[in-house]
Design an enzyme around this catalytic site. Structure first.
Site, short mmCIF file in Angstrom:
data_model
loop_
_atom_site.label_atom_id
_atom_site.label_comp_id
_atom_site.label_asym_id
_atom_site.label_seq_id
_atom_site.Cartn_x
_atom_site.Cartn_y
_atom_site.Cartn_z
N SER A 20 -9.50 11.15 2.71
CA SER A 20 -8.71 10.87 3.91
C SER A 20 -9.52 11.11 5.20
CB SER A 20 -7.46 11.74 3.94
OG SER A 20 -6.78 11.53 5.16
N LEU A 21 -9.42 10.15 6.11
CA LEU A 21 -10.10 10.29 7.40
C LEU A 21 -9.16 10.83 8.47
CD1 LEU A 21 -12.07 6.89 7.42
CD2 LEU A 21 -12.99 9.17 6.96
N LYS A 71 4.13 7.75 -1.24
CA LYS A 71 4.90 7.12 -0.15
C LYS A 71 6.33 6.72 -0.55
CE LYS A 71 1.20 5.03 2.61
NZ LYS A 71 0.77 3.76 3.21
N ASN A 92 5.52 7.12 5.48
CA ASN A 92 4.17 7.69 5.56
C ASN A 92 4.09 8.85 6.56
OD1 ASN A 92 4.16 6.40 8.02
ND2 ASN A 92 2.11 5.54 7.80
N ASP A 107 3.17 2.21 9.67
CA ASP A 107 2.19 1.14 9.38
C ASP A 107 2.43 -0.13 10.19
OD1 ASP A 107 0.63 2.54 7.63
OD2 ASP A 107 1.67 1.85 5.83
N GLY A 132 -1.66 -10.82 -0.01
CA GLY A 132 -1.14 -9.58 -0.58
C GLY A 132 0.36 -9.50 -0.53
P1 ATR Z 1 -0.94 -1.17 -0.75
O1 ATR Z 1 0.17 -0.17 -0.74
O2 ATR Z 1 -2.19 -0.66 -0.07
O3 ATR Z 1 -0.54 -2.52 -0.26
P2 ATR Z 1 -0.70 -2.05 -3.47
O4 ATR Z 1 0.78 -1.97 -3.32
O5 ATR Z 1 -1.32 -1.52 -4.70
O6 ATR Z 1 -1.41 -1.30 -2.26
O7 ATR Z 1 -1.12 -3.59 -3.25
C1 ATR Z 1 -2.40 -4.03 -3.47
C2 ATR Z 1 -2.49 -5.54 -3.17
O8 ATR Z 1 -3.84 -5.96 -3.42
C3 ATR Z 1 -1.60 -6.39 -4.06
O9 ATR Z 1 -1.16 -7.50 -3.32
C4 ATR Z 1 -2.56 -6.81 -5.18
O10 ATR Z 1 -2.22 -7.99 -5.85
P3 ATR Z 1 -1.22 -7.95 -7.13
O11 ATR Z 1 0.15 -7.90 -6.56
O12 ATR Z 1 -1.52 -9.18 -7.88
O13 ATR Z 1 -1.58 -6.70 -7.91
C5 ATR Z 1 -3.82 -7.03 -4.38
N1 ATR Z 1 -5.04 -6.96 -5.19
C6 ATR Z 1 -5.65 -5.85 -5.66
N2 ATR Z 1 -6.78 -6.15 -6.36
C7 ATR Z 1 -6.89 -7.52 -6.32
C8 ATR Z 1 -7.84 -8.46 -6.83
N3 ATR Z 1 -8.92 -8.07 -7.52
N4 ATR Z 1 -7.63 -9.78 -6.59
C9 ATR Z 1 -6.57 -10.19 -5.87
N5 ATR Z 1 -5.62 -9.34 -5.35
C10 ATR Z 1 -5.78 -8.03 -5.57
#
Ligand code: ATR
Length: 292
Positions: A20-21, A71, A92, A107, A132
């Site tokens: 953590s930063l 979270k 958060n 966020d 995402g």
């Molecule tokens: P956060 O809370 O930071 O958003 P998360 O809920 O784990 O973390 O979400 C990670 C995102 O990165 C998701 O949209 C994930 O896609 P999936 O829903 O298919 O899992 C995406 N992601 C992670 N690794 C990936 C990869 N190698 N290629 C494409 N999308 C990826």
């Protein structure tokens, strides 16, 4: 910094938390504002989360940031939830108001302030391409819709999750102009013509062997690129810089979401520039350390 009997404690709950930063820039901010406050990391394994939240009251800790993996789980143990937390299902930031624990999510606001204040980009009436559909995308997409964007294209590796985000935005904000596109089709040239803002909320780009998110040919200098990854310059950011496209990486959002937490706890404006500078100085020190 001198710890006294009157020092007010804040910190972060995470597991792991070593990376953590937040302690770096929150302590810099307290010092700059001459506050007798301190921000410390607490590594809390999931089985102790409930006890740890109770300890906030017992130890009169004033404020806590909550990070991965707590979270979602943490909101069960809080006394009052902000509307944003009710919508997103994640918190958060915790504020201890005389023993009453209130949960917030900073966020969305952190992202928007960063986009406007650091990026100089106004999202009103803009078309957004969002990569995402994880926790961060819900906060960011919600903030963008509330800020008045004209349309949203969502692209996620798991298309079902993109559909969940789309429905969430429709239900919560009655926002209709949303298209979901399959991850494999993300570089079809037709999609890219009128895009104003590209936001990457995935972890793609953190590792060397990650897939290419956006072909360079699809970027143009009317766009703004925002990548929330902050541990390195991702290929997306490098492509943007190469083509002279305006861009911002995740360090800016990290500082702004922390700044919103700072103000929730202290009721004082956060010294954004001081927080950023402390991070840059810290990173330089770490790089030197690695070289020695
Ligand atoms: P956060 O809370 O930071 O958003 P998360 O809920 O784990 O973390 O979400 C990670 C995102 O990165 C998701 O949209 C994930 O896609 P999936 O829903 O298919 O899992 C995406 N992601 C992670 N690794 C990936 C990869 N190698 N290629 C494409 N999308 C990826």
């Amino acid at each position: 910094m001198i710890i006294t009997g009157a020092t007010i404690i804040t910190g972060v709950f995470g597991y792991p938390v070593r990376h953590s930063l937040s302690p770096v820039f929150q302590n810099a901010a307290f010092q700059y504002r001459h506050l007798n406050w301190v921000y410390v990391p607490f590594e809390i394994s999931p089985e102790y989360l409930k006890d740890a939240v109770r300890a906030i009251k017992i130890f009169s800790v004033k404020g806590i940031n909550v990070t991965i993996p707590h979270k979602k789980e943490v909101i069960k143990y809080l006394d009052v939830l902000d509307e944003e937390v009710k919508l997103l299902g994640v918190a958060n930031t915790i504020v201890n108001e005389d023993g009453c624990l209130k949960g917030y999510s900073t966020d969305g606001e952190g992202f928007l302030r960063s986009l406007k204040e650091d990026g100089g980009f106004t999202p009103e009436n803009k078309l957004v391409f969002l990569f995402g559909s994880g926790g961060s995308s819900f906060a960011i997409a919600g903030a963008l819709v509330r800020a008045g964007i004209s349309g949203l294209i969502i692209c996620n590796r798991t298309i079902e999750k993109a559909a969940v985000l789309k429905n969430h935005l429709k239900d919560c904000f009655s926002f209709q102009n949303i298209e979901v596109i399959p991850f494999e089709k993300r570089n079809n040239a037709g999609i890219w013509k009128n895009i104003d803002l590209v936001v990457n909320t995935t972890s793609v780009g953190m590792k060397d062997d990650d897939v290419v998110l956006v072909d360079e040919k699809n970027l143009n200098d009317n766009m703004f690129i925002y990548d929330i990854v902050y541990n390195r310059e991702t290929p997306l950011i490098l492509s943007a810089k190469k083509k002279g496209v305006r861009c911002l990486d995740g360090l800016s959002m990290l500082v702004f979401q922390g700044a919103v937490s700072f103000t929730l706890w202290t009721k004082i404006e956060a010294p954004i520039e001081v927080m950023k500078k402390s991070l840059i100085a810290y990173k330089k020190t770490m790089q030197k350390g690695n070289q020695n």
